[in-house]
Scaffold this active site. Structure first.
Site, PDB file in Angstrom:
ATOM      1  N   LYS A 170       0.887  -1.177   0.000  1.00  0.00           N
ATOM      2  CA  LYS A 170       0.000   0.000   0.000  1.00  0.00           C
ATOM      3  C   LYS A 170       0.920   1.220   0.000  1.00  0.00           C
ATOM      4  CE  LYS A 170      -1.692   3.070   1.891  1.00  0.00           C
ATOM      5  NZ  LYS A 170      -1.479   4.488   1.459  1.00  0.00           N
ATOM      6  N   GLU A 245      10.018   1.887  10.317  1.00  0.00           N
ATOM      7  CA  GLU A 245      11.046   2.886   9.992  1.00  0.00           C
ATOM      8  C   GLU A 245      10.366   4.232  10.112  1.00  0.00           C
ATOM      9  OE1 GLU A 245      14.177   2.385   9.297  1.00  0.00           O
ATOM     10  OE2 GLU A 245      14.196   0.222   9.029  1.00  0.00           O
ATOM     11  N   CYS A 279      14.175  11.329   5.862  1.00  0.00           N
ATOM     12  CA  CYS A 279      14.019  11.013   7.290  1.00  0.00           C
ATOM     13  C   CYS A 279      15.347  11.064   8.022  1.00  0.00           C
ATOM     14  CB  CYS A 279      13.365   9.654   7.453  1.00  0.00           C
ATOM     15  SG  CYS A 279      14.116   8.415   6.404  1.00  0.00           S
ATOM     16  N   GLU A 369      10.488  16.769  13.999  1.00  0.00           N
ATOM     17  CA  GLU A 369      10.863  16.548  12.600  1.00  0.00           C
ATOM     18  C   GLU A 369      10.052  17.508  11.725  1.00  0.00           C
ATOM     19  OE1 GLU A 369       9.565  12.893  10.622  1.00  0.00           O
ATOM     20  OE2 GLU A 369      11.637  12.691   9.982  1.00  0.00           O
TER      21      GLU A 369
END
Ligand code: NAD
Length: 462
Positions: A170, A245, A279, A369
């Site tokens: 997905k 992750e 990331c 972040e």
């Protein structure tokens, strides 16, 4: 490319159950460039059943044959590289050269590495009076983000196939066209029907249905920590294997004896690449107080050069989120030395390369972040102070250390709570394990460690 109006299930493009679609938007000009089906729970169920039916055959396929299919997949990706790169540029917004070199080049290298590992990995070992079999975990539910659309897919699907697992993917809603091209490459590579299946769709609908499906044995998720937490909870409740992750807020630690200009320039380039949507980006630069102002000047000058070079961020929502963080940095007292929240262009979801100085460790821009082209520069007094700041977030995905010599940098890196550290500008290695400490995740991707995530052991005693 022309978007498929179907899902790739059991070796063919098949219509989705419902009529809902996802519109794909080019972030550079805000135009709709394609529509793909928004799959629902029934579509996910069909795909999982196909993957389950294909599992015994694929698991029993000799590793050398699985390796041959992966080599063919690598070759199909290589043959389609131009179209894939153009598609990544169209739906993600990254500059064409970066799309070709990184967005397509890196996954080809990863597919190649798993073609090699499938052929050479010891799927059986002797331990004392036992033979230990390394068997595929089963059906994998893979959920991926948009930031490196092809790489995130290949980093899951290639090791899963090498291990003998079957997959339902997905992909992210913002970049489904790249995922469709990947499905085409899998088909071209002669991977048997049902071994790989693609269901495009919304996270809370198709993603959630995949995470909750009892026919999935392992969930492999890359994305935000917020969604990762939910996936982890679902997997925990069902006692399923899970790999996560997640986000990062990595530190670029410049020790006093380092080549400052190089460390700063490489550091700024690292943050601005992919418009900051990486990331593992080193979004916190840590500089000793004696060299602080010099570093700030160098960073501001370097950032300005990226104004014409970087692409937009992926979506209007992402642009608004990043601008919100820049405004927050100003409100909390950080000193803006490059960029700012204003829109640099009339059209497209562009954000100016932005650098904050006088950032203190507890500020929002130093903790959360941002996932945009925003660098925070922090001041430290001594090495212990630098280490406290470097380790002082909930994340631990990556980082960098620069020092006069390697031994000094390595000594510092050993004390960092993080999964990857580049020493004096060390290069990316597609065989080295990638993954997070702390809230940056659970499990590892890439290389032999990434393959191990898709294997479970059975011990036979003699
Ligand atoms: P996201 O978590 O919103 O989405 C990631 C994927 O999860 C998408 O496919 C989405 O559709 C799906 N999803 C969303 N809600 C879901 C739900 N309730 N159930 C199941 N699936 C759901 O993240 P994003 O905005 O697409 O990506 C950015 C984030 O990804 C950043 O935080 C970034 O750090 C992280 N990321 C981490 C890594 C890594 O390797 N550690 C790599 C790339 C990106």
């Amino acid at each position: 490319m022309k978007a498929h109006d179907a899902l790739y299930i059991d070796g063919a493009w098949r219509p989705a159950d419902g009529a809902d679609v996802i519109e794909v938007v080019d972030p550079a000009d805000e135009q709709v460039i394609g529509r793909v089906p928004a799959g629902n729970a029934l579509d996910v169920d069909t795909a999982v059943r196909a993957a389950r039916a294909a599992l015994p055959g694929w698991a029993a396929t000799p590793p050398a044959e699985r390796a041959a299919r992966l080599a063919a997949l690598r070759d199909a990706l290589t043959a389609g590289a131009d179209e894939i790169a153009a598609t990544v540029t169209a739906e993600l917004g990254s500059p064409p050269q970066f799309s070709r070199a990184v967005h397509v080049g890196m996954p080809i290298a990863v597919a190649d590495s798993y073609a090699g590992l499938a052929a050479t990995h010891a799927f059986e070992e002797r331990v004392g009076n036992s033979t230990v079999l390394h068997e595929p975990v089963g059906v994998v539910g893979a959920i991926t983000p948009w930031n490196y659309p092809l790489h995130q897919i290949v980093a899951k699907v290639a090791p899963a196939l090498a291990a003998g697992c079957t997959v339902v993917l997905k992909p992210a809603e913002d970049t489904p066209l790249t995922a469709q091209l990947f499905a085409g490459a899998v088909h071209q590579a002669g991977v048997p029907a049902g071994v790989f299946n693609l269901v495009t769709g919304l996270g809370p609908v198709a993603g959630q249905a995949l995470a909750e499906h009892p026919g999935v044995d392992l969930l492999s998720f890359t994305g935000s920590t917020a969604v990762g937490r939910r996936i982890g909870a679902v997997a925990g409740a069902a006692v399923k294997k899970v790999a996560l992750e997640l986000g990062g807020k990595s530190a670029n630690v410049i020790l006093p004896g380092a080549d400052l200009a190089r460390a700063v320039n490489v550091g700024v380039a690292n943050v601005m690449a992919n418009s900051g949507q990486t990331c593992s980006a080193w979004t916190r630069m840590l500089v000793h107080r004696d060299r602080y102002e010099e570093a700030v000047e160098l960073a501001a000058a370097a950032a300005v050069k990226y104004a014409e070079r970087i692409g937009p961020v992926v979506s209007a929502a992402q642009r608004d989120r990043v601008r919100g963080y820049i405004e927050k940095g100003v409100t909390e007292g950080a000193r803006l030395v490059a960029g700012g929240p204003e829109a640099p262009r009339e059209q497209g979801y562009f954000v100016s390369p932005t650098v904050f100085a006088d950032v203190t460790p507890e500020m929002t821009v130093a903790q959360e972040e941002i996932f945009g082209p925003v660098l925070s520069i922090l001041r430290y007094d001594d090495e212990d102070d630098a280490l406290r700041i470097a380790n002082g977030t909930v994340y631990g995905l990556a980082g960098a250390v620069w020092a006069a010599d390697e031994a000094e940098a390595v000594a510092f890196a050993r004390r960092m709570d993080t999964g990857q550290v580049d020493i004096n500008g060390g290069r990316f290695n597609p065989l080295a394990p990638f993954g997070g400490y702390k809230q940056s995740g659970v499990g590892r991707e890439l290389g032999a460690h990434g393959l191990a995530e898709y294997l479970q052991t059975k011990s036979l005693q003699f």
